[in-house]
Design a protein around this motif. Structure first.
Motif, PDB file in Angstrom:
ATOM      1  N   LEU A  68       0.868  -1.164   0.077  1.00  0.00           N
ATOM      2  CA  LEU A  68       0.002   0.138   0.088  1.00  0.00           C
ATOM      3  C   LEU A  68       0.898   1.362  -0.065  1.00  0.00           C
ATOM      4  O   LEU A  68       1.856   1.392   0.921  1.00  0.00           O
ATOM      5  CB  LEU A  68      -0.893   0.097   1.234  1.00  0.00           C
ATOM      6  N   GLY A  69       0.832   2.060  -1.014  1.00  0.00           N
ATOM      7  CA  GLY A  69       1.384   3.483  -1.085  1.00  0.00           C
ATOM      8  C   GLY A  69       1.017   4.264   0.145  1.00  0.00           C
ATOM      9  O   GLY A  69      -0.128   4.303   0.531  1.00  0.00           O
ATOM     10  N   ALA A  70       2.062   5.179   0.721  1.00  0.00           N
ATOM     11  CA  ALA A  70       1.891   5.758   1.940  1.00  0.00           C
ATOM     12  C   ALA A  70       1.005   6.781   1.576  1.00  0.00           C
ATOM     13  O   ALA A  70       0.264   7.330   2.625  1.00  0.00           O
ATOM     14  CB  ALA A  70       3.117   6.438   2.476  1.00  0.00           C
ATOM     15  N   LEU A  71       0.459   7.361   0.352  1.00  0.00           N
ATOM     16  CA  LEU A  71      -0.276   8.464   0.133  1.00  0.00           C
ATOM     17  C   LEU A  71      -1.483   8.320  -0.295  1.00  0.00           C
ATOM     18  O   LEU A  71      -2.183   9.044  -0.870  1.00  0.00           O
ATOM     19  CB  LEU A  71       0.524   9.498  -0.837  1.00  0.00           C
ATOM     20  N   LEU A  72      -1.885   6.971  -0.269  1.00  0.00           N
ATOM     21  CA  LEU A  72      -3.129   6.408  -0.285  1.00  0.00           C
ATOM     22  C   LEU A  72      -4.333   7.229   0.457  1.00  0.00           C
ATOM     23  O   LEU A  72      -4.048   7.251   1.721  1.00  0.00           O
ATOM     24  CB  LEU A  72      -3.554   4.757  -0.082  1.00  0.00           C
ATOM     25  N   PRO A  73      -5.303   7.806  -0.227  1.00  0.00           N
ATOM     26  CA  PRO A  73      -6.347   8.321   0.785  1.00  0.00           C
ATOM     27  C   PRO A  73      -7.166   7.025   1.375  1.00  0.00           C
ATOM     28  O   PRO A  73      -7.298   6.023   0.954  1.00  0.00           O
ATOM     29  CB  PRO A  73      -7.291   9.199  -0.412  1.00  0.00           C
ATOM     30  N   LEU A  74      -7.524   7.444   2.670  1.00  0.00           N
ATOM     31  CA  LEU A  74      -8.244   6.531   3.277  1.00  0.00           C
ATOM     32  C   LEU A  74      -9.403   5.795   2.589  1.00  0.00           C
ATOM     33  O   LEU A  74      -9.881   4.673   2.706  1.00  0.00           O
ATOM     34  CB  LEU A  74      -8.388   6.950   4.766  1.00  0.00           C
ATOM     35  N   GLN A  75      -9.957   6.736   1.839  1.00  0.00           N
ATOM     36  CA  GLN A  75     -11.151   6.406   1.007  1.00  0.00           C
ATOM     37  C   GLN A  75     -10.700   5.165   0.284  1.00  0.00           C
ATOM     38  O   GLN A  75     -11.591   4.391  -0.096  1.00  0.00           O
ATOM     39  CB  GLN A  75     -11.724   7.568   0.458  1.00  0.00           C
ATOM     40  N   THR A  76      -9.690   5.243  -0.521  1.00  0.00           N
ATOM     41  CA  THR A  76      -9.233   4.145  -1.392  1.00  0.00           C
ATOM     42  C   THR A  76      -9.154   2.947  -0.878  1.00  0.00           C
ATOM     43  O   THR A  76      -9.696   1.864  -1.329  1.00  0.00           O
ATOM     44  CB  THR A  76      -7.963   4.843  -1.969  1.00  0.00           C
ATOM     45  N   LEU A  77      -8.685   2.798   0.853  1.00  0.00           N
ATOM     46  CA  LEU A  77      -8.725   1.572   1.269  1.00  0.00           C
ATOM     47  C   LEU A  77     -10.032   0.966   1.525  1.00  0.00           C
ATOM     48  O   LEU A  77     -10.124  -0.086   1.312  1.00  0.00           O
ATOM     49  CB  LEU A  77      -8.003   1.612   2.747  1.00  0.00           C
ATOM     50  N   VAL A  78     -10.976   2.166   1.718  1.00  0.00           N
ATOM     51  CA  VAL A  78     -12.517   1.594   2.023  1.00  0.00           C
ATOM     52  C   VAL A  78     -13.099   0.895   0.912  1.00  0.00           C
ATOM     53  O   VAL A  78     -13.812  -0.151   0.919  1.00  0.00           O
ATOM     54  CB  VAL A  78     -13.286   2.847   2.519  1.00  0.00           C
ATOM     55  N   ASP A  79     -12.689   1.577  -0.296  1.00  0.00           N
ATOM     56  CA  ASP A  79     -13.206   0.929  -1.512  1.00  0.00           C
ATOM     57  C   ASP A  79     -12.707   0.065  -2.391  1.00  0.00           C
ATOM     58  O   ASP A  79     -13.512  -0.616  -3.264  1.00  0.00           O
ATOM     59  CB  ASP A  79     -13.237   2.201  -2.668  1.00  0.00           C
ATOM     60  N   ASP A  80     -11.163  -0.569  -1.924  1.00  0.00           N
ATOM     61  CA  ASP A  80     -10.562  -1.382  -2.839  1.00  0.00           C
ATOM     62  C   ASP A  80     -11.012  -3.021  -2.189  1.00  0.00           C
ATOM     63  O   ASP A  80     -10.538  -3.175  -0.839  1.00  0.00           O
ATOM     64  CB  ASP A  80      -9.345  -1.159  -2.684  1.00  0.00           C
ATOM     65  N   ASP A  81     -11.730  -3.943  -3.001  1.00  0.00           N
ATOM     66  CA  ASP A  81     -11.836  -5.291  -2.353  1.00  0.00           C
ATOM     67  C   ASP A  81     -10.589  -6.030  -1.916  1.00  0.00           C
ATOM     68  O   ASP A  81     -10.590  -6.987  -1.355  1.00  0.00           O
ATOM     69  CB  ASP A  81     -12.742  -5.920  -3.322  1.00  0.00           C
ATOM     70  N   ARG A  82      -9.532  -5.534  -2.615  1.00  0.00           N
ATOM     71  CA  ARG A  82      -8.299  -6.299  -2.349  1.00  0.00           C
ATOM     72  C   ARG A  82      -7.872  -6.118  -0.733  1.00  0.00           C
ATOM     73  O   ARG A  82      -7.059  -6.910  -0.399  1.00  0.00           O
ATOM     74  CB  ARG A  82      -7.166  -6.120  -3.157  1.00  0.00           C
ATOM     75  N   VAL A  83      -8.146  -5.080  -0.295  1.00  0.00           N
ATOM     76  CA  VAL A  83      -7.877  -4.704   1.169  1.00  0.00           C
ATOM     77  C   VAL A  83      -8.509  -5.579   2.062  1.00  0.00           C
ATOM     78  O   VAL A  83      -9.787  -5.676   1.815  1.00  0.00           O
ATOM     79  CB  VAL A  83      -8.080  -3.308   1.502  1.00  0.00           C
ATOM     80  N   PRO A  84      -7.968  -6.077   3.215  1.00  0.00           N
ATOM     81  CA  PRO A  84      -8.653  -6.912   4.207  1.00  0.00           C
ATOM     82  C   PRO A  84      -9.693  -6.234   4.719  1.00  0.00           C
ATOM     83  O   PRO A  84      -9.489  -5.170   4.878  1.00  0.00           O
ATOM     84  CB  PRO A  84      -7.624  -7.416   5.016  1.00  0.00           C
ATOM     85  N   VAL A  85     -10.711  -7.034   5.129  1.00  0.00           N
ATOM     86  CA  VAL A  85     -11.971  -6.309   5.574  1.00  0.00           C
ATOM     87  C   VAL A  85     -11.762  -5.389   6.910  1.00  0.00           C
ATOM     88  O   VAL A  85     -12.162  -4.259   7.070  1.00  0.00           O
ATOM     89  CB  VAL A  85     -13.249  -7.317   5.841  1.00  0.00           C
ATOM     90  N   LEU A  86     -10.887  -6.076   8.005  1.00  0.00           N
ATOM     91  CA  LEU A  86     -10.658  -5.064   8.976  1.00  0.00           C
ATOM     92  C   LEU A  86      -9.902  -3.782   8.757  1.00  0.00           C
ATOM     93  O   LEU A  86     -10.203  -3.079   9.560  1.00  0.00           O
ATOM     94  CB  LEU A  86      -9.747  -6.044  10.075  1.00  0.00           C
ATOM     95  N   ILE A  87      -9.092  -3.791   7.676  1.00  0.00           N
ATOM     96  CA  ILE A  87      -8.410  -2.427   7.431  1.00  0.00           C
ATOM     97  C   ILE A  87      -9.575  -1.570   6.763  1.00  0.00           C
ATOM     98  O   ILE A  87      -9.492  -0.309   6.873  1.00  0.00           O
ATOM     99  CB  ILE A  87      -7.164  -2.958   6.494  1.00  0.00           C
ATOM    100  N   ARG A  88     -10.337  -2.239   5.751  1.00  0.00           N
ATOM    101  CA  ARG A  88     -11.328  -1.354   5.141  1.00  0.00           C
ATOM    102  C   ARG A  88     -12.272  -0.633   6.430  1.00  0.00           C
ATOM    103  O   ARG A  88     -12.547   0.398   6.102  1.00  0.00           O
ATOM    104  CB  ARG A  88     -11.936  -2.118   4.110  1.00  0.00           C
ATOM    105  N   GLU A  89     -12.618  -1.522   7.247  1.00  0.00           N
ATOM    106  CA  GLU A  89     -13.359  -1.091   8.308  1.00  0.00           C
ATOM    107  C   GLU A  89     -12.743   0.144   9.241  1.00  0.00           C
ATOM    108  O   GLU A  89     -13.372   1.010   9.639  1.00  0.00           O
ATOM    109  CB  GLU A  89     -14.093  -1.882   9.198  1.00  0.00           C
ATOM    110  N   GLY A  90     -11.559  -0.265   9.488  1.00  0.00           N
ATOM    111  CA  GLY A  90     -10.842   0.786  10.323  1.00  0.00           C
ATOM    112  C   GLY A  90     -10.518   2.005   9.529  1.00  0.00           C
ATOM    113  O   GLY A  90     -10.686   3.150  10.220  1.00  0.00           O
ATOM    114  N   ALA A  91     -10.253   2.086   8.274  1.00  0.00           N
ATOM    115  CA  ALA A  91     -10.284   3.382   7.364  1.00  0.00           C
ATOM    116  C   ALA A  91     -11.679   3.992   7.327  1.00  0.00           C
ATOM    117  O   ALA A  91     -11.682   5.178   7.538  1.00  0.00           O
ATOM    118  CB  ALA A  91      -9.932   2.895   5.933  1.00  0.00           C
TER     119      ALA A  91
END
Length: 246
Positions: A68-91
């Motif tokens: 994960l790039g450090a400059l990723l907006p948190l909303q990008t983490l929320v929206d990307d299905d490749r990101v684990p659910v816990l991290i998407r929920e935390g974002a």
């Protein structure tokens, strides 16, 4: 507070590091600006280095670990299905929609907020940081980064996380969308290793041995006393760990 003397928008990490490490110049890094801008009046800063042009905003799959790039907006983490659910929920819980579009992953990590559920989720997913310094790139686990006062002077460039495994999560807050007073995150990986991370019980979110919950001595505040936080940590940890067997 003296006015800001200069604003820089470097195009490369090397240029950014050169600006950051100048002697006698009090320099602040900014990505999304959600942490720095509201506190500018409280800081002694000469110049600002804006990192947004460095292109550190991608997501790449590296065979069992996600970069994960450090400059990723948190909303990008929320929206990307490749990101684990816990991290998407935390974002998602990091703040409202407008905040999530502006705040970055690297800035959230650098902030080390003690009640940040995203940091706890990253911890149980075995997050490791790539920190670019003038001496070269260094790799540091997120757990070590959060636990040390003296960390490498440089720029967080990327984060890798383990994917897969079974996870559990439990929290207590005044309302469902409010910042958790205490939260517990758990994960069992494919090798059977269990990680438990808690927020709201120390100066930063941290990995906790389930057998050492009785040793916790949380700070208290108007949202929850030390005794209350300690009791909830034990209850929520049990709930999160029980979900690993469901």
């Amino acid at each position: 507070m003296a006015p800001i003397q200069a604003y820089h928008r470097p195009q490369t990490i090397a240029e950014a590091l050169q600006l950051l490490t100048r002697d006698g110049v009090r320099t602040a890094l900014v990505a999304g600006g959600t942490s720095l801008v509201p506190t500018l009046g409280e800081k002694e800063i000469d110049e600002i280095v804006d990192l947004q042009a460095l292109g550190l905003d991608g997501i790449e799959d590296h065979g069992g670990r996600l970069h994960l790039g450090a400059l990723l907006p948190l909303q990008t983490l929320v929206d990307d299905d490749r990101v684990p659910v816990l991290i998407r929920e935390g974002a998602f819980r990091a703040g409202p929609n407008t905040f999530r579009h502006q705040a970055t992953l690297g800035g959230t990590i650098a902030g080390r907020h003690w009640e940040c559920e995203l940091l706890a989720a990253l911890l149980v997913h075995d997050a490791a940081l790539t920190i670019e310094t003038t001496a070269g790139a260094q790799t540091l686990s997120l757990a070590d980064f959060l636990g040390q006062e003296d960390t490498p002077a440089g720029i967080i460039a990327g984060i890798t996380i383990a994917t897969g495994g079974r996870t559990g999560h439990a929290r207590v807050a005044r309302t469902p969308l409010d910042t958790a007073i205490v939260a517990a995150h758990a994960r069992r990986d494919a090798n059977g290793t269990v990680r438990l991370a808690l927020t709201g019980v120390g100066t930063t979110p941290s990995l906790i041995d389930p057998g050492e919950l009785d040793a916790l001595d949380p700070p208290g505040d108007f949202r929850g006393s030390s005794d209350y936080r300690k009791e909830m940590a034990a209850i929520l940890a049990r709930r999160a760990l029980a979900q690993l067997d469901e």
